[in-house]
Each structure stands twice: as structure tokens, then as C-alpha cells.
Design an enzyme around this catalytic site. Structure first.
Site, mmCIF file in Angstrom:
data_model
loop_
_atom_site.group_PDB
_atom_site.id
_atom_site.type_symbol
_atom_site.label_atom_id
_atom_site.label_comp_id
_atom_site.label_asym_id
_atom_site.label_seq_id
_atom_site.Cartn_x
_atom_site.Cartn_y
_atom_site.Cartn_z
ATOM 1 N N LYS A 54 -0.544 4.808 4.529
ATOM 2 C CA LYS A 54 -1.438 4.004 5.398
ATOM 3 C C LYS A 54 -0.890 3.655 6.683
ATOM 4 O O LYS A 54 0.483 3.584 6.922
ATOM 5 C CB LYS A 54 -1.680 2.497 4.579
ATOM 6 C CG LYS A 54 -2.730 1.742 5.202
ATOM 7 C CD LYS A 54 -2.821 0.552 4.150
ATOM 8 C CE LYS A 54 -3.711 -0.666 4.949
ATOM 9 N NZ LYS A 54 -4.879 0.083 5.382
ATOM 10 N N HIS B 34 0.763 -1.108 0.052
ATOM 11 C CA HIS B 34 0.168 -0.103 -0.076
ATOM 12 C C HIS B 34 0.797 1.201 -0.109
ATOM 13 O O HIS B 34 2.054 1.213 0.322
ATOM 14 C CB HIS B 34 -0.904 -0.085 1.258
ATOM 15 C CG HIS B 34 -2.177 -0.894 0.899
ATOM 16 N ND1 HIS B 34 -2.023 -2.430 1.359
ATOM 17 C CD2 HIS B 34 -3.349 -0.559 0.563
ATOM 18 C CE1 HIS B 34 -3.145 -2.845 1.237
ATOM 19 N NE2 HIS B 34 -3.994 -2.091 0.756
HETATM 20 N N1 LIG Z 1 -12.972 -0.906 2.775
HETATM 21 C C1 LIG Z 1 -12.488 -0.591 1.829
HETATM 22 O O1 LIG Z 1 -12.751 -0.792 0.629
HETATM 23 C C2 LIG Z 1 -11.169 0.353 2.026
HETATM 24 C C3 LIG Z 1 -10.993 0.968 3.312
HETATM 25 N N2 LIG Z 1 -10.061 2.030 3.654
HETATM 26 C C4 LIG Z 1 -9.754 2.304 4.985
HETATM 27 O O2 LIG Z 1 -10.439 3.442 5.100
HETATM 28 C C5 LIG Z 1 -9.755 4.252 6.037
HETATM 29 C C6 LIG Z 1 -9.697 5.515 5.605
HETATM 30 O O3 LIG Z 1 -8.707 5.752 4.368
HETATM 31 P P1 LIG Z 1 -8.128 7.078 3.608
HETATM 32 O O4 LIG Z 1 -9.252 7.510 3.262
HETATM 33 O O5 LIG Z 1 -7.151 6.227 2.578
HETATM 34 O O6 LIG Z 1 -7.657 7.750 4.834
HETATM 35 P P2 LIG Z 1 -7.243 9.194 4.879
HETATM 36 O O7 LIG Z 1 -6.453 9.693 6.063
HETATM 37 O O8 LIG Z 1 -7.203 9.826 3.706
HETATM 38 O O9 LIG Z 1 -8.689 10.069 5.301
HETATM 39 C C7 LIG Z 1 -9.322 9.428 6.692
HETATM 40 C C8 LIG Z 1 -10.345 10.881 7.001
HETATM 41 O O10 LIG Z 1 -10.997 10.381 8.098
HETATM 42 C C9 LIG Z 1 -10.517 11.749 8.999
HETATM 43 N N3 LIG Z 1 -10.447 11.241 10.491
HETATM 44 C C10 LIG Z 1 -9.482 10.781 10.980
HETATM 45 N N4 LIG Z 1 -9.701 10.249 12.327
HETATM 46 C C11 LIG Z 1 -10.780 10.722 12.626
HETATM 47 C C12 LIG Z 1 -11.448 10.673 13.711
HETATM 48 N N5 LIG Z 1 -11.065 10.280 15.004
HETATM 49 N N6 LIG Z 1 -12.966 11.244 13.659
HETATM 50 C C13 LIG Z 1 -13.303 11.411 12.467
HETATM 51 N N7 LIG Z 1 -12.754 11.610 11.520
HETATM 52 C C14 LIG Z 1 -11.392 11.292 11.469
HETATM 53 C C15 LIG Z 1 -9.368 12.220 8.488
HETATM 54 O O11 LIG Z 1 -9.133 13.646 8.878
HETATM 55 P P3 LIG Z 1 -7.831 14.386 9.343
HETATM 56 O O12 LIG Z 1 -7.121 14.224 7.971
HETATM 57 O O13 LIG Z 1 -8.038 15.430 9.856
HETATM 58 O O14 LIG Z 1 -7.211 13.259 10.231
HETATM 59 C C16 LIG Z 1 -9.576 12.226 7.079
HETATM 60 O O15 LIG Z 1 -10.518 13.320 6.577
HETATM 61 C C17 LIG Z 1 -8.284 3.387 6.420
HETATM 62 O O16 LIG Z 1 -8.849 2.772 7.598
HETATM 63 C C18 LIG Z 1 -8.290 2.427 5.267
HETATM 64 O O17 LIG Z 1 -7.782 1.382 5.688
HETATM 65 C C19 LIG Z 1 -9.495 2.655 2.390
HETATM 66 C C20 LIG Z 1 -9.520 2.309 1.164
HETATM 67 C C21 LIG Z 1 -10.686 1.252 0.958
HETATM 68 O O1 LIG Z 2 -5.706 2.071 3.262
HETATM 69 C C1 LIG Z 2 -6.050 1.644 2.123
HETATM 70 O O2 LIG Z 2 -5.654 2.416 1.268
HETATM 71 C C2 LIG Z 2 -6.695 0.558 2.105
HETATM 72 N N1 LIG Z 2 -7.136 -0.003 3.216
HETATM 73 C C3 LIG Z 2 -7.963 -1.281 3.096
HETATM 74 C C4 LIG Z 2 -7.179 -2.410 3.833
HETATM 75 O O3 LIG Z 2 -6.668 -2.038 4.642
HETATM 76 O O4 LIG Z 2 -7.382 -3.575 3.495
HETATM 77 C C5 LIG Z 2 -8.508 -1.734 1.505
HETATM 78 C C6 LIG Z 2 -7.466 -1.420 0.472
HETATM 79 O O5 LIG Z 2 -6.585 -2.423 0.442
HETATM 80 C C7 LIG Z 2 -6.969 -0.087 0.496
#
Ligand SMILES: NC(=O)C1=CN([C@@H]2O[C@H](COP(=O)(O)OP(=O)(O)OC[C@H]3O[C@@H](n4cnc5c(N)ncnc54)[C@H](OP(=O)(O)O)[C@@H]3O)[C@@H](O)[C@H]2O)C=CC1
Ligand SMILES: O=C(O)C1=N[C@H](C(=O)O)C[C@H](O)C1
Length: 271
Positions: free
Chosen positions: A163, A159
């Protein structure tokens, strides 16, 4: 969640990588409307139009008031961090709002609290919302059953450099699916670290290796390593749009449901 459309969708983590992708997807979906966009109280994004980055404003400002957001929403999509998700879970229960959880990295206690909440509201929770990964999980089930003796299993994931959790939620899910298909529990056979004089590989171990760097969206490979041959099953994501589209399928699946904990196998009819 009401079965009527358009689905009023709130997005948590609105300024994050997935939040922005989800906002674009909701705006493009004929059966969804963006009802609210949430970020943390100290986020510099507060007060900005949620879709300003697309050049086509949504008319929804990023805010931190979760209760106000949920009062006007049918469903919340949460891709944030576990501590944020847990606050959103409680708020969704208070408001009777459905929830799609894509966040990864939960503790067992947090997962149990989410299961409790699902007695009151409908929740789809999956570490990976893409169709391709969920089909890959099914392939792994089949391979794990057929290769349950004489093949060493290693899961390698890569990743982007931002991450924060490891191994990825998807890699852990792959390990769980493989272990279950072989009548085992992942916690009894997972190996997460190898350093120094490790000794020989324990029979039956499921090993994990993590790569972090650059802008890799998400790669997962499972190796079944036998004597004289090996099988590798790989999925590679090249766009986060697949996760956003899967999340919207989850939104549609939840419409009209009153409670229950579901995953993407339920949403995609793969169970
Ligand atoms: N299930 C799936 O298909 C996928 C899952 N994911 C998961 O999604 C999550 C987010 O990934 P990603 O978008 O890349 O992460 P980012 O860090 O880009 O975005 C996270 C967002 O959540 C906010 N945030 C962080 N902490 C808190 C909190 N305590 N309360 C409220 N908001 C909060 C951040 O704000 P700030 O920037 O101010 O900290 C930011 O806006 C990860 O756990 C990732 O593993 C990702 C892609 C696909
Ligand atoms: O953090 C990410 O970017 C992603 N998180 C998810 C995971 O932890 O499996 C899904 C995807 O791989 C992208």
C-alpha cells in the site's frame, strides 16, 4: 448512464489487486458485461486477456486507449492511483460515462475537480466499498456523539506491504465522520505523527497510527479511551471480494442517473 442491462463495465487498473478482483466479479455477475480493461501505456499486461489469470478468458484484451474503451462502456470502475483517476475523470466527462472511484489518496484540489465533474456525469466515490466498513462508519457516528467529552480518540489501521498511501482512505473517512458527529473538522484536530518529546496528548485530538506489512487486506480500529474504560470498534477485511461486490452495487445504483456525486451511504441506503 443508461438504465438498461447488462451494464457495460470498463475496469481501470485491470492488472492490479483490485482490478483482477473486479474482473472476476463482473464476469460472475448476470447483469454486467466486461466492456473494456485498461492499464497504463507501459504496462506489461497490455495485450493479455483481462481474465487470463482466472483460467476463463474474458475475450477482452487489456489496452491503454481510454477513449476507445469508454466509447463502448456505460460505466468505468477505477481503482488505480490519483493521477490515473484524474485522467479517467476527464475522459468519462468527454464520453458521458458514469464512474465508480475506489482509489484513495486524493488531494483537496483533486477532490474538488471530481465534484466539478459530477455536475456532468454521475459518480460514486468512496474510500471503502464494503458493506461492513460503511456500517462501521454509522456505528462510529453514534459512538462519537455519545462519547464527545472525556474520551480520547485514536484510529489504528493495518494494510499489506504494497500500500502506498497513509493513513488509509478509510481511516481518514472514519476521522472525518467522528469529527463531524462532534461538530468539529478533522483538519483542526488530526494528529498524524508522534516522535521525540511530544508533550502530553492535546485534548480533543484525533490520533492516527499506521501499520504496513505482509498481506493484510485491511484492518481498522477506532479506540475511544476514557478514564477507567475504553471502547474499541474494529473492522477486519479478509477478502477484497467485498470491495468488488460493493463496487458492483455502485454500478447498479448509477444506472439511469445523469449526474451527481454519491458515496456508499447513498448506494446502501445508510444516509
Ligand atoms: N475503495 C475501496 O473499497 C478500496 C480502495 N482501494 C484503493 O484502490 C487503489 C488501488 O489499489 P490496488 O488494486 O491494491 O493497487 P495495485 O497497485 O495493485 O493496482 C493499481 C492498478 O492501477 C494501475 N495504475 C497505477 N497508476 C496508474 C495511472 N497513473 N494510470 C492508470 N493506471 C494506473 C496499476 O498499473 P501498474 O501496475 O502498471 O502501476 C495497477 O494496474 C488504491 O488507491 C487503494 O487504496 C483498494 C481496495 C479497496
Ligand atoms: O489499499 C488497500 O488495499 C485498501 N485501501 C482502501 C483505503 O485506503 O482505505 C480500502 C481498504 O482498506 C483497502
Amino acid at each position: 448512464m443508461t438504465a438498461s442491462t447488462p451494464h457495460r463495465v470498463a475496469i481501470a487498473g485491470a492488472s492490479g489487486r483490485m482490478g483482477r478482483m473486479l474482473i472476476e466479479a463482473v464476469q460472475a455477475a448476470a447483469d454486467c458485461v466486461l466492456s473494456a480493461a485498461l492499464d497504463r501505456p507501459d504496462s506489461p499486461a497490455l495485450g493479455q486477456d483481462a481474465a487470463a489469470f482466472t483460467g476463463q478468458p474474458a475475450g477482452v484484451v487489456i489496452a491503454a486507449d481510454v477513449d476507445a474503451a469508454l466509447a463502448a462502456s456505460d460505466v468505468l470502475i477505477d481503482f488505480t492511483r490519483p493521477e490515473g483517476t484524474m485522467q479517467h475523470v476527464q475522459a468519462c466527462v468527454r464520453h458521458g460515462v458514469a464512474l465508480v472511484i475506489g482509489t484513495t489518496g486524493f488531494t483537496e484540489a483533486q477532490k474538488a475537480a471530481i465534484a466539478d465533474a459530477a455536475q456532468h456525469i454521475p459518480i460514486v466515490m468512496a474510500p471503502n466499498m464494503s458493506v461492513g466498513v460503511n456500517v462501521t462508519l454509522k456505528l462510529l457516528e453514534m459512538a462519537a456523539r455519545a462519547l464527545s467529552g472525556g474520551y480520547d480518540i485514536e484510529i489504528v489501521e493495518a494494510h499489506h506491504r504494497h500500500k502506498v498511501d497513509a493513513p488509509s482512505g478509510t481511516a481518514l473517512k472514519m476521522g472525518e465522520v467522528i469529527a463531524a458527529a462532534q461538530g468539529r473538522r478533522l483538519q483542526d484536530c488530526a494528529v498524524y505523527e508522534r516522535v521525540g518529546h511530544t508533550g502530553e496528548r492535546p485534548a480533543g485530538a484525533i490520533g492516527f497510527a499506521t501499520v504496513r506489512g505482509g498481506d493484510v487486506v485491511g484492518d481498522h480500529t477506532v479506540m475511544f479511551l476514557g478514564t477507567g474504560e475504553r471502547i474499541e470498534i474494529t473492522h477486519k477485511s479478509s477478502s477484497r471480494a467485498t470491495y468488488a461486490q460493493g463496487s458492483l452495487r455502485a454500478v447498479r445504483f448509477l444506472a439511469g442517473r445523469r449526474s451527481g456525486l454519491y458515496d456508499m451511504f447513498d448506494v446502501l441506503g445508510l444516509r
